[in-house]
Design an enzyme around this catalytic site. Sequence first.
Site, PDB file in Angstrom:
ATOM      1  NE  ARG A  55      -0.613  -0.005   4.962  1.00 24.60           N
ATOM      2  CZ  ARG A  55      -1.219  -0.044   6.138  1.00 24.60           C
ATOM      3  NH1 ARG A  55      -2.536   0.061   6.203  1.00 24.60           N
ATOM      4  NH2 ARG A  55      -0.542  -0.178   7.247  1.00 24.60           N
ATOM      5  CB  CYS A  72       3.585  10.255  -6.537  1.00 25.75           C
ATOM      6  SG  CYS A  72       4.018  11.993  -6.732  1.00 25.75           S
ATOM      7  CG  ASN A  77      -5.260   4.133   7.067  1.00 28.48           C
ATOM      8  OD1 ASN A  77      -6.227   4.079   7.817  1.00 28.48           O
ATOM      9  ND2 ASN A  77      -4.125   3.514   7.315  1.00 28.48           N
ATOM     10  CD  GLU A  78      -1.728   4.429  10.732  1.00 21.81           C
ATOM     11  OE1 GLU A  78      -0.904   3.825  10.036  1.00 21.81           O
ATOM     12  OE2 GLU A  78      -1.975   4.112  11.900  1.00 21.81           O
ATOM     13  CB  CYS A  83       8.625  11.054  -8.495  1.00 21.79           C
ATOM     14  SG  CYS A  83       7.212  12.144  -8.336  1.00 21.79           S
ATOM     15  CB  CYS A 130       7.761  15.020  -5.389  1.00 25.49           C
ATOM     16  SG  CYS A 130       6.278  14.054  -5.019  1.00 25.49           S
ATOM     17  CD  GLU A 140      -6.110   1.911  12.292  1.00 22.37           C
ATOM     18  OE1 GLU A 140      -5.073   1.310  12.626  1.00 22.37           O
ATOM     19  OE2 GLU A 140      -6.287   2.362  11.141  1.00 22.37           O
ATOM     20  CD1 TRP A 167       1.500  -5.998  10.273  1.00 20.78           C
ATOM     21  CD2 TRP A 167       2.809  -5.190   8.633  1.00 20.78           C
ATOM     22  NE1 TRP A 167       0.943  -4.820   9.832  1.00 20.78           N
ATOM     23  CE2 TRP A 167       1.712  -4.301   8.831  1.00 20.78           C
ATOM     24  CE3 TRP A 167       3.754  -4.896   7.659  1.00 20.78           C
ATOM     25  CZ2 TRP A 167       1.564  -3.132   8.070  1.00 20.78           C
ATOM     26  CZ3 TRP A 167       3.601  -3.731   6.905  1.00 20.78           C
ATOM     27  CH2 TRP A 167       2.510  -2.860   7.107  1.00 20.78           C
TER      28      TRP A 167
HETATM   29  C1  GAL Z   1      -2.336   0.959  11.231  1.00 18.34           C
HETATM   30  C2  GAL Z   1      -3.114   1.153   9.942  1.00 18.34           C
HETATM   31  C3  GAL Z   1      -4.082   0.034   9.686  1.00 18.34           C
HETATM   32  C4  GAL Z   1      -3.397  -1.273   9.896  1.00 18.34           C
HETATM   33  C5  GAL Z   1      -2.816  -1.349  11.286  1.00 18.34           C
HETATM   34  C6  GAL Z   1      -2.112  -2.655  11.586  1.00 18.34           C
HETATM   35  O1  GAL Z   1      -1.157   1.659  11.203  1.00 18.34           O
HETATM   36  O2  GAL Z   1      -3.832   2.357   9.947  1.00 18.34           O
HETATM   37  O3  GAL Z   1      -4.567   0.128   8.378  1.00 18.34           O
HETATM   38  O4  GAL Z   1      -2.405  -1.386   8.949  1.00 18.34           O
HETATM   39  O5  GAL Z   1      -1.897  -0.321  11.442  1.00 18.34           O
HETATM   40  O6  GAL Z   1      -0.924  -2.827  10.894  1.00 18.34           O
HETATM   41 ZN    ZN Z   2       6.253  12.083  -6.239  1.00 21.37          ZN
END
Ligand code: GAL
Ligand code: ZN
Length: 665
Positions: A105, A109, A143-144, A155, A158, A304, A312
């Site tokens: 993910r 850019c 997201n984040e 690139c 940018c 979250e 992971w």
């Molecule tokens: C956060 C992210 C989620 C998921 C979670 C666990 O940083 O926003 O989408 O990836 O970590 O890794």
């Molecule tokens: Zn870029």
Amino acid sequence: MGYHFGVDYYPEHWPRERWQTDARMMREMGITIVRMAEFSWAKWEPREGEFHFEELDEVIELLAGEGIDCILGTPSAAPPAWIIEETPEIQPMDSHLQRHYFGGRHHDCQSNARYREHIRRFVTAYARHFAANPHVVGWQVDNELGNSHEDLCYCPSCEAAFRQWLQKKYGSIDCLNQCWGTAFWSQTYTDFEQIHAPRITAAGKNPSQQLDWMRFCSDLVLDFHQMQADILRRETPDKFITHNMMGFSRKVDYFKLGDQLDFTSQDQYPGGHFVPQGTFRGDVQAAELDFIRSLKHQPFWVMEQQSAITGWETVGRTPKPGQLGLWAMQSIAHGADTIVFFRWRSCVMGTEQYWHGILPHNGKPGRYYRELKAFMQETGPLLKIMQGSVPHPEVAMLFSYDQYDALSIQPHHPLLRYPEHLLTYYKGFYRKNIPVEFVREEDDWSSYRVLVAPLQFLMTEKLSEKFHAYVQQGGVLILDMRSGVKDATNLAFAEKELPAMLDDLCGVRVAEYDCLQETQGSVRWGDDVYPCEKWCDILEVADAEILATYDSEFYAGTPAVCRRQAGKGTVYYVGTEMSPALADRFVQQLAEQSSLHRLPRTPEGVEATVREKDGIQYLFLLNHTDTEQHLCVPDTWEQLGAASAEQCPPYGYCVYRMQADDQPV
Ligand code: GAL
Ligand code: ZN
């Protein structure tokens, strides 16, 4: 913004037949909100301009049937394969100009014009589609933001945006040369077109260029967010916009991001990817929560909240019985009005198979489900009465992304980290149960009795005047090592004494300094000697009282901590990074001198915090230890919830209500 318990839900990972069961189980638990859809662009727009929101409509309706509303994410953190195929240059480049490809993910850019077109098309259709749906109550953009590979994106797009940003800032190339000190190593530019991002070099980099690059990257992310927020506000003015932030992450100026939001949210993972046995992180967790609240000085959400084992490729420890509830309660105790747990069910596919959810892979409720269900049922009524309340700290800590960036470029000591240095003070207050608020330079500091302003490395006239005025008017200011070293362009002051523009205020001059690489120093305060870390300013005192002196090296006996009365206030200068024991001594002295209010004393590992509204205080005692705690509380306090302080279980907590003037100090 309301108050809720919720979960992060990914219905697209599961067969349609399961959705109803999920929704029912959520309702039975006490869940009233879910966040969804922030990573499923490929599903909603499988080909350009062909939108398929039917499944999402169906899930939303099904959830609504169980009394559950939702927040939708815009999916720009994971553009689909067909967009990448069409415009491969969207994939970001690192400082080696090496692309980072599709398959994970954040393969985007954020300055790319074509990518922005894709986003505008999608987000407009998305917002219009759900505009009239009363069960979609809010949005999360991306997201984040900022959570991508360390040095993305360099690139050509940018770099072009960077050049424009520089042109606007400096006007002329001569001015840029001056401000970047390009006389050094023949780096002088004759045209903006010659300037690049701080790519990998043969040797060394220009710190002024690096600092501007970091500021530019933050501005780019802010602009990227604003672009999406503008569409969402235009199309759906009645829905809120928030963002899931990451505590002290450095990439984006969260104060400025907060300005674009209706309220802030935090992603709170006390277990991280893995926390070594015996590490206490309650204080760091508390600081991050305080920081997210402080961005707007108002209650926030946790978007979250850890709900299970994290990991992971490798896997962390399982949360101890009670710990998930304790962590969620800690978030509430620092001002969260809503807790959304990540994630509903452990995922059977993809990178995050081991970042577990409330339900295990097999979907059958286990310990996490039972514990969190009990937690929600008990805490729901409390959230209802205390929503909107916040702590009112007397102590503020100045947080600056400029200082953070500049000290990331040049940490001086290899282990010096801006947030960790701030935390040496924060933890001192934490151990004494003295609440802290974070503030930015632009804030009005006058309501705080104490302002801790560590590492004021880059100094401007304006900031210096603000410090002077704060002290003149009665504030207690703490300044420390590496203050007033450079100007805002990251060039060292040529003619000023250290700490530049603050020497008169502090009544000290830094004559020399000593970086403590691979060694410690020591400080004598009265009869006691404490370790100190990383750095020693060797001070000459012009007009200040000496509170503590160094006890090591050739400068033993010279001042380490000084204090000066100025106007109606006081200023402290600390020449070093304090060890925990020294910080305790320092905070003790500060608390006594300034008669700071303290929450009730608690044993080590038991945190006390307070939220306040309409003259009513809600006091939380959070037991981060694995043993039962027996605490005494006055009869006048009204116990809310099941546990009492006399018998606070391991990884348990108790909550009390009291009148504000009832406060025991
Ligand atoms: C956060 C992210 C989620 C998921 C979670 C666990 O940083 O926003 O989408 O990836 O970590 O890794
Ligand atoms: Zn870029």
